[in-house]
Structure formats: structure tokens, C-alpha cells
Design a protein around this motif. Structure first.
Motif, PDB file in Angstrom:
ATOM      1  N   GLY A  11       1.116  29.078  54.762  1.00 19.39           N
ATOM      2  CA  GLY A  11       1.760  28.713  56.011  1.00 19.39           C
ATOM      3  C   GLY A  11       0.778  28.363  57.117  1.00 19.39           C
ATOM      4  O   GLY A  11       1.031  27.473  57.928  1.00 19.39           O
ATOM      5  N   GLY A  12      -0.366  29.056  57.163  1.00 20.37           N
ATOM      6  CA  GLY A  12      -1.346  28.791  58.210  1.00 20.37           C
ATOM      7  C   GLY A  12      -2.575  28.056  57.723  1.00 20.37           C
ATOM      8  O   GLY A  12      -3.515  27.851  58.494  1.00 20.37           O
ATOM      9  N   ALA A  13      -2.568  27.643  56.460  1.00 20.36           N
ATOM     10  CA  ALA A  13      -3.781  27.090  55.858  1.00 20.36           C
ATOM     11  C   ALA A  13      -4.263  25.814  56.546  1.00 20.36           C
ATOM     12  O   ALA A  13      -5.465  25.616  56.738  1.00 20.36           O
ATOM     13  CB  ALA A  13      -3.542  26.822  54.369  1.00 20.36           C
ATOM     14  N   GLU A  14      -3.337  24.940  56.931  1.00 20.79           N
ATOM     15  CA  GLU A  14      -3.733  23.643  57.480  1.00 20.79           C
ATOM     16  C   GLU A  14      -3.807  23.628  59.001  1.00 20.79           C
ATOM     17  O   GLU A  14      -4.119  22.602  59.596  1.00 20.79           O
ATOM     18  CB  GLU A  14      -2.753  22.556  57.011  1.00 20.79           C
ATOM     19  CG  GLU A  14      -2.803  22.284  55.522  1.00 20.79           C
ATOM     20  CD  GLU A  14      -1.971  21.065  55.129  1.00 20.79           C
ATOM     21  OE1 GLU A  14      -1.247  20.541  55.993  1.00 20.79           O
ATOM     22  OE2 GLU A  14      -2.055  20.636  53.973  1.00 20.79           O
ATOM     23  N   SER A  15      -3.508  24.747  59.649  1.00 23.59           N
ATOM     24  CA  SER A  15      -3.377  24.750  61.109  1.00 23.59           C
ATOM     25  C   SER A  15      -4.657  24.328  61.831  1.00 23.59           C
ATOM     26  O   SER A  15      -4.606  23.609  62.831  1.00 23.59           O
ATOM     27  CB  SER A  15      -2.935  26.134  61.585  1.00 23.59           C
ATOM     28  OG  SER A  15      -3.889  27.124  61.216  1.00 23.59           O
ATOM     29  N   MET A  16      -5.810  24.776  61.329  1.00 18.35           N
ATOM     30  CA  MET A  16      -7.062  24.469  62.021  1.00 18.35           C
ATOM     31  C   MET A  16      -7.573  23.063  61.717  1.00 18.35           C
ATOM     32  O   MET A  16      -8.556  22.608  62.300  1.00 18.35           O
ATOM     33  CB  MET A  16      -8.129  25.506  61.652  1.00 18.35           C
ATOM     34  CG  MET A  16      -7.761  26.940  62.000  1.00 18.35           C
ATOM     35  SD  MET A  16      -7.196  27.151  63.704  1.00 18.35           S
ATOM     36  CE  MET A  16      -8.652  26.695  64.621  1.00 18.35           C
ATOM     37  N   ALA A  17      -6.905  22.386  60.789  1.00 15.31           N
ATOM     38  CA  ALA A  17      -7.309  21.018  60.427  1.00 15.31           C
ATOM     39  C   ALA A  17      -6.446  19.982  61.125  1.00 15.31           C
ATOM     40  O   ALA A  17      -6.455  18.803  60.754  1.00 15.31           O
ATOM     41  CB  ALA A  17      -7.227  20.841  58.915  1.00 15.31           C
ATOM     42  N   ASN A  18      -5.696  20.396  62.143  1.00 14.27           N
ATOM     43  CA  ASN A  18      -4.756  19.477  62.797  1.00 14.27           C
ATOM     44  C   ASN A  18      -5.444  18.224  63.329  1.00 14.27           C
ATOM     45  O   ASN A  18      -4.975  17.094  63.107  1.00 14.27           O
ATOM     46  CB  ASN A  18      -4.048  20.227  63.938  1.00 14.27           C
ATOM     47  CG  ASN A  18      -3.030  19.369  64.657  1.00 14.27           C
ATOM     48  OD1 ASN A  18      -3.376  18.565  65.517  1.00 14.27           O
ATOM     49  ND2 ASN A  18      -1.760  19.542  64.314  1.00 14.27           N
ATOM     50  N   LYS A  19      -6.560  18.398  64.022  1.00 10.33           N
ATOM     51  CA  LYS A  19      -7.266  17.259  64.622  1.00 10.33           C
ATOM     52  C   LYS A  19      -7.778  16.297  63.555  1.00 10.33           C
ATOM     53  O   LYS A  19      -7.593  15.075  63.643  1.00 10.33           O
ATOM     54  CB  LYS A  19      -8.427  17.770  65.471  1.00 10.33           C
ATOM     55  CG  LYS A  19      -9.249  16.674  66.123  1.00 10.33           C
ATOM     56  CD  LYS A  19     -10.393  17.269  66.938  1.00 10.33           C
ATOM     57  CE  LYS A  19     -11.269  16.174  67.546  1.00 10.33           C
ATOM     58  NZ  LYS A  19     -12.398  16.762  68.328  1.00 10.33           N
ATOM     59  N   GLU A  20      -8.404  16.860  62.509  1.00 11.55           N
ATOM     60  CA  GLU A  20      -8.980  16.022  61.454  1.00 11.55           C
ATOM     61  C   GLU A  20      -7.894  15.325  60.634  1.00 11.55           C
ATOM     62  O   GLU A  20      -8.015  14.142  60.289  1.00 11.55           O
ATOM     63  CB  GLU A  20      -9.853  16.878  60.541  1.00 11.55           C
ATOM     64  CG  GLU A  20     -11.152  17.362  61.162  1.00 11.55           C
ATOM     65  CD  GLU A  20     -10.979  18.454  62.203  1.00 11.55           C
ATOM     66  OE1 GLU A  20     -11.938  18.721  62.953  1.00 11.55           O
ATOM     67  OE2 GLU A  20      -9.870  19.039  62.271  1.00 11.55           O
ATOM     68  N   ALA A  21      -6.820  16.033  60.324  1.00 10.71           N
ATOM     69  CA  ALA A  21      -5.741  15.449  59.530  1.00 10.71           C
ATOM     70  C   ALA A  21      -5.020  14.359  60.302  1.00 10.71           C
ATOM     71  O   ALA A  21      -4.691  13.296  59.745  1.00 10.71           O
ATOM     72  CB  ALA A  21      -4.767  16.543  59.105  1.00 10.71           C
ATOM     73  N   SER A  22      -4.748  14.609  61.573  1.00  9.69           N
ATOM     74  CA  SER A  22      -4.047  13.597  62.376  1.00  9.69           C
ATOM     75  C   SER A  22      -4.897  12.335  62.522  1.00  9.69           C
ATOM     76  O   SER A  22      -4.368  11.220  62.510  1.00  9.69           O
ATOM     77  CB  SER A  22      -3.686  14.170  63.752  1.00  9.69           C
ATOM     78  OG  SER A  22      -4.842  14.570  64.461  1.00  9.69           O
ATOM     79  N   ALA A  23      -6.212  12.512  62.637  1.00 13.31           N
ATOM     80  CA  ALA A  23      -7.096  11.340  62.725  1.00 13.31           C
ATOM     81  C   ALA A  23      -7.122  10.568  61.410  1.00 13.31           C
ATOM     82  O   ALA A  23      -7.078   9.333  61.398  1.00 13.31           O
ATOM     83  CB  ALA A  23      -8.510  11.797  63.101  1.00 13.31           C
ATOM     84  N   GLU A  24      -7.190  11.287  60.281  1.00 13.25           N
ATOM     85  CA  GLU A  24      -7.236  10.614  58.981  1.00 13.25           C
ATOM     86  C   GLU A  24      -5.943   9.869  58.673  1.00 13.25           C
ATOM     87  O   GLU A  24      -5.969   8.757  58.129  1.00 13.25           O
ATOM     88  CB  GLU A  24      -7.516  11.637  57.878  1.00 13.25           C
ATOM     89  CG  GLU A  24      -7.573  11.028  56.478  1.00 13.25           C
ATOM     90  CD  GLU A  24      -7.961  12.037  55.410  1.00 13.25           C
ATOM     91  OE1 GLU A  24      -7.414  11.941  54.295  1.00 13.25           O
ATOM     92  OE2 GLU A  24      -8.806  12.910  55.700  1.00 13.25           O
ATOM     93  N   PHE A  25      -4.800  10.479  59.026  1.00 10.98           N
ATOM     94  CA  PHE A  25      -3.509   9.873  58.681  1.00 10.98           C
ATOM     95  C   PHE A  25      -2.970   8.961  59.779  1.00 10.98           C
ATOM     96  O   PHE A  25      -1.909   8.343  59.613  1.00 10.98           O
ATOM     97  CB  PHE A  25      -2.480  10.969  58.379  1.00 10.98           C
ATOM     98  CG  PHE A  25      -2.802  11.782  57.156  1.00 10.98           C
ATOM     99  CD1 PHE A  25      -3.324  11.186  56.016  1.00 10.98           C
ATOM    100  CD2 PHE A  25      -2.589  13.155  57.137  1.00 10.98           C
ATOM    101  CE1 PHE A  25      -3.622  11.929  54.877  1.00 10.98           C
ATOM    102  CE2 PHE A  25      -2.878  13.911  56.008  1.00 10.98           C
ATOM    103  CZ  PHE A  25      -3.405  13.300  54.872  1.00 10.98           C
TER     104      PHE A  25
END
Length: 508
Positions: A84-98
Motif C-alpha cells: 500500500g505504501g510501496a510507491e508513495s515516495m516515488a510519486n515525483k519520479e513516476a509522474s515524470a516518467e509517465f
């Protein structure tokens, strides 16, 4: 695997017992009917039942065996709550990639929560039809493939779909684990066991961001490694559970015994209540409307449910909110921002370590009588004591952070929040389990559905809320809800017995 061995061992035990019964141990022969006459029903069927001290009852298994089962189950809960919390800290990087906004990327967490909310409606009937063990193992096996899909996701749409399906597959483990505790432990010992299970439910979503923060900050690892780590630990735990976790649902165990009796005696009249109970479709027709009915007609479910909704909304809103509470005011790197979640984990762990004390208190309350029942209202004491601390820690977090105030002030508020989170969870769940008896699974699925559904909505609203009205007033608004709900555990402690007497589903 363990269930197969368990089934075969039961077969050998039944054959051995049948051989002893038919010879009387001294060569005297007796018919099986002479041993089970009292269990016949009106149609002539021979119902297989279990007495309070029957070895087939999981409550009578050795304490070591049951503790092992709870340890393995806790690990299963841990890894799937971790997701549930695994991707929370990757929000900035994931939003930039996608190529999406940070608010849109929050949908990956929201979809996970909505998946759990959806699946919780069917998890109970499934486990009561095929058993706890296959429900855990099959759903977790499917969950592994969707975690893999999330790790390999080439675009935002794939990520969101996989995250929803991760939540859907996780719902079985996260919504029926209270049933497994009830299967194996009588009321007094549940005072010791349930804080451990509660810790496994509420702590992983705040431990995952700690690991995620360091992974995202690493120059040698892609942000996708937050999912690869989840997959690795989840696969290891699934293998452990596959080889060590037995079936604990007593009606199904009695069904197995009835099958073995039909084989060794050749008498087709042996049956069990589970075999003659409703089919899965019938269970679903009966169970699906009940969670909504419980929320509409049962004050206990509605009020405690909203309390847990508030706590989970806070917990998962912090996955975004810590950027505004800690990262921006204190100019923290992502790795340290993720580590701030450790303060909540300290609080939950501190309360979990009180489990032996709660158990001793329950034993003293029942005057050390073996098998004694505990009044449901007794379960509310952890929530009664800690509920007033929730608005305190929220006002504290809102107005005593940033602006030159030491970061340790906010972290102290998070420790208190962690204590309240697990204390209210333990008190509410145990109270509902003891109050609703055989209807407890439906009552808990009702709360689980609403809790995760609303938490998913709050996750989507969190960033706009923190940005538009600020940390101070966001925490103040939520603290006001906490003030209104704070007296609830005390009121149920005082009037709970009267409410149960009026309820159609609760035990009087």
C-alpha cells in the motif's frame, strides 16, 4: 502443501480411531452408529461435530503450533499491507516518467485501496466456502503476478490497473485475518494475539516509505525497485506460507473428517454442517447486502467504522502529506522524508509491545478461569484511553511544525498518532468480534469496505487539500472530526450492552 499433509494426517487419525472404536480396544465389536447416535438429525444423517476439547478444533492445538501459524499469517499480512505504501515516495519520479501530475500519480495508491474495498465484500464468503488456507495462498499467488506487472509497467494506465488488482488480490488476506485469529484462540488469549495481528496490518504502510525513500534517492536504482523489493519479500513469504500454513476453519475440518468417515466405514450418512450449508452463490446472495445493512442499522458498526475511516484516511493521506509537513518546511531529501514515517511505526510498535500486559489484565479480569469469556466492553479500554490523544496529536502536528520549530516536535506527534491508530484498531476489532460472534466476519468486512474506499478518496484529495488550505488548517479540520468521535469508545463501554440487546445480529 501443509493443508494436504493435514488432510492426510486427519485421514490416518480417523482410520485409527475407527479401528479402535469397532474393536473397543479389546476385540469387542461396536457399530459406528453406537458411537454417534446423539449426532443424528431428523433425516437420519450422522452429523460430525466437535466438542470443546476435541483435538480437531484449532483452539486446542498446541500453543507453539498456533503461535507459528499467527507468525506466518502476520508475515502474509505484512507484505501485502507493505504494498500500500510501496510507491508513495516515488510519486515525483513516476509522474515524470509517465507524463502525469503528482495528483494523478496518487491514483496508484488510491486504486490499491479501492481494490481492497471491492474484494473485502467477497473474501469472507470465499474463505467460508473453500477454507482460509486456499483463500490466502491462491489470492497471494495472484497478487505476486500483479506486483510484477506494476514493476514492469510501461505506462500510467498499466500501473493503475495493476495497482487495483494488487489491492483486489490483497483483500483476502487483509480482510479475513481476524477470522483466523478467532479460529485458533479463545477470548482471553486473543488479548495477546490481536495486537500482533493489528501491528502487521497498520505498520507496513509506514515502513514501506522508509525503504522507498532510500531506493528513490539511490543513483544506482530505478524507482521501479520499490516494486521489485515488494515482489521479492512477498514471494519469500508466500513460499513460507505454502509449506507451513495449515487450514484453521473448523467447519471445513469437520467436513474433511466426515469424508474420511465415509471412506473408512462405507457409510454415506456421515456429513457435516459445512457440507449441508449454503453454496458459494447462496452465501454471496446472503452476504453482499449485509455490510451495507450493518452500516445503516448497527450504531456500533457505523460509529467505530467512521473512527477507523478517519484513522486510515489520515494514515494514507500522510503518504502525500509528509511532503508538506516535513519535506518542504525542513528542506529534507526524499530519503529522510521517508524515514520520518518511522515515527508512526515507533508508536504502533510501542503499543504492540503492551500485548503481554493486556493478556495478563484479561486473565485477571476472568479470575484465571480456563475458557472464561470476556465481556465485549472490556475490549474497548485501549481505545477509551487513547482516543482523546488523536485530536491532541493532530492539532500538535498542524501547529507545532515548520516555522523554526524543531522537526522532533512533529515526529513526536506522529509517535502519538501511531499509538492511537493501533489502540483504536485493536479495541474496535476485538469489540466487534466478541459482540457479533458468527456475524463478526460480515461486520468487519463492512468496516473494511468503507475504510479503504474512503481512504482511497482521501488519498486523491490529499495534495490539493494540503496545497490549498495548508498543513495548519488541514490538520485542524481533521482534528475537529477526531474531537467529535473521541467519546465514542467510552459511550459504547457504558451503553454497549443495551445496544447489543436491541441488535438483530449482536450477542446479548
Amino acid at each position: 502443501m501443509q493443508s494436504i499433509l493435514q488432510y492426510r494426517k486427519l485421514g490416518r487419525s480417523v482410520a485409527k480411531q475407527h479401528s479402535a472404536d469397532t474393536t473397543g480396544g479389546h476385540g469387542d465389536t461396536h457399530t459406528p452408529e453406537e458411537k454417534v447416535n446423539d449426532d443424528r438429525d431428523d433425516t437420519g444423517r450422522i452429523m460430525v461435530t466437535a466438542s470443546d476439547d476435541d483435538p480437531i478444533n484449532p483452539c486446542n492445538w498446541s500453543l507453539r503450533s498456533r503461535c507459528k501459524n499467527i507468525a506466518v499469517l502476520s508475515l502474509l499480512i505484512f507484505v501485502q499491507a507493505w504494498a500500500g505504501g510501496a510507491e508513495s515516495m516515488a510519486n515525483k519520479e513516476a509522474s515524470a516518467e509517465f507524463g502525469v501530475s503528482k495528483v494523478a500519480e496518487n491514483l496508484s495508491t488510491a486504486m490499491y485501496l479501492w481494490g481492497i474495498a471491492t474484494g473485502s465484500l467477497i473474501a469472507g464468503p470465499v474463505s467460508e466456502t473453500i477454507g482460509r488456507n486456499p483463500t490466502y495462498l491462491v489470492s497471494t499467488f495472484v497478487y505476486l503476478f500483479f506486483v510484477l506487472g506494476s514493476a514492469l509497467a510501461p505506462n500510467f494506465a498499466t500501473q493503475v490497473v495493476c495497482r487495483y488488482l494488487i489491492g483486489l488480490a490483497s483483500s483476502a488476506t487483509l480482510s479475513i485475518n481476524g477470522g483466523s485469529v478467532r479460529d485458533q484462540f479463545r477470548p482471553v488469549k486473543r488479548s495477546f494475539v490481536f495486537p500482533v495481528i493489528a501491528w502487521a496490518n497498520v505498520t507496513p504502510p509506514v515502513l514501506a516509505p522508509i525503504a522507498g525513500g532510500w531506493i528513490v534517492s539511490s543513483t544506482r536504482l530505478s524507482w521501479h525497485w520499490v516494486n521489485w523489493v515488494t515482489l521479492i519479500i512477498s514471494a519469500a513469504v508466500w513460499l513460507l506460507a505454502f509449506f507451513t500454513l495449515p487450514e484453521t476453519y473448523l467447519p471445513l475440518l469437520l467436513d474433511w473428517k466426515a469424508k474420511h468417515l465415509r471412506i473408512v466405514t462405507g457409510d454415506e450418512r456421515y456429513t457435516s454442517e459445512h457440507a449441508s450449508s449454503k453454496s458459494f452463490i447462496d452465501r454471496m446472495k446472503h452476504s453482499l447486502p449485509l455490510p451495507f445493512m450493518f452500516f445503516l442499522t448497527e450504531p456500533v458498526i457505523a460509529v467505530l467504522g467512521f473512527y477507523l475511516v478517519l484513522l486510515y484516511a489520515l494514515l494514507f493521506s500522510f503518504l502525500s502529506g509528509f511532503d508538506y509537513i516535513f519535506k518542504d518546511p525542513y528542506n529534507l531529501p526524499t530519503s529522510i522524508t521517508g524515514s520520518c514515517f518511522g515515527a508512526i511505526a515507533v508508536g504502533t510498535t510501542a503499543f504492540a509491545l503492551c500485548a503481554p500486559g493486556l493478556y495478563s489484565w484479561a486473565r485477571h479480569k476472568t479470575e484465571f478461569v480456563q475458557g472464561a469469556a470476556v465481556q465485549p466492553e472490556f475490549r474497548l479500554w485501549p481505545a477509551i484511553v487513547t482516543a482523546p490523544l488523536l485530536p491532541v496529536c493532530l492539532f500538535w502536528l498542524g501547529w507545532a511544525t515548520g516555522g523554526g520549530i524543531s522537526i522532533w516536535s512533529g515526529l513526536g506527534a506522529c509517535v502519538v498518532f501511531g499509538i492511537v491508530l493501533i489502540a483504536v484498531y485493536v479495541g474496535s476489532y476485538e469489540y466487534i468480534i466478541d459482540s457479533y460472534g458468527e456475524h463478526a466476519a460480515v461486520a468487519l468486512s463492512s468496516i473494511t469496505m468503507v475504510r479503504y474506499f474512503v481512504a482511497g478518496g482521501i488519498v486523491m484529495a490529499a495534495r490539493p487539500m494540503y496545497e490549498d488550505i495548508g498543513v495548519n488548517w488541514t490538520m485542524t479540520l481533521l482534528a475537529c472530526f477526531a474531537v467529535v468521535l473521541a467519546p465514542a469508545p467510552f459511550l459504547f463501554r457504558r451503553y454497549g450492552k443495551k445496544l447489543r440487546a436491541k441488535s438483530k445480529y449482536a450477542k446479548g
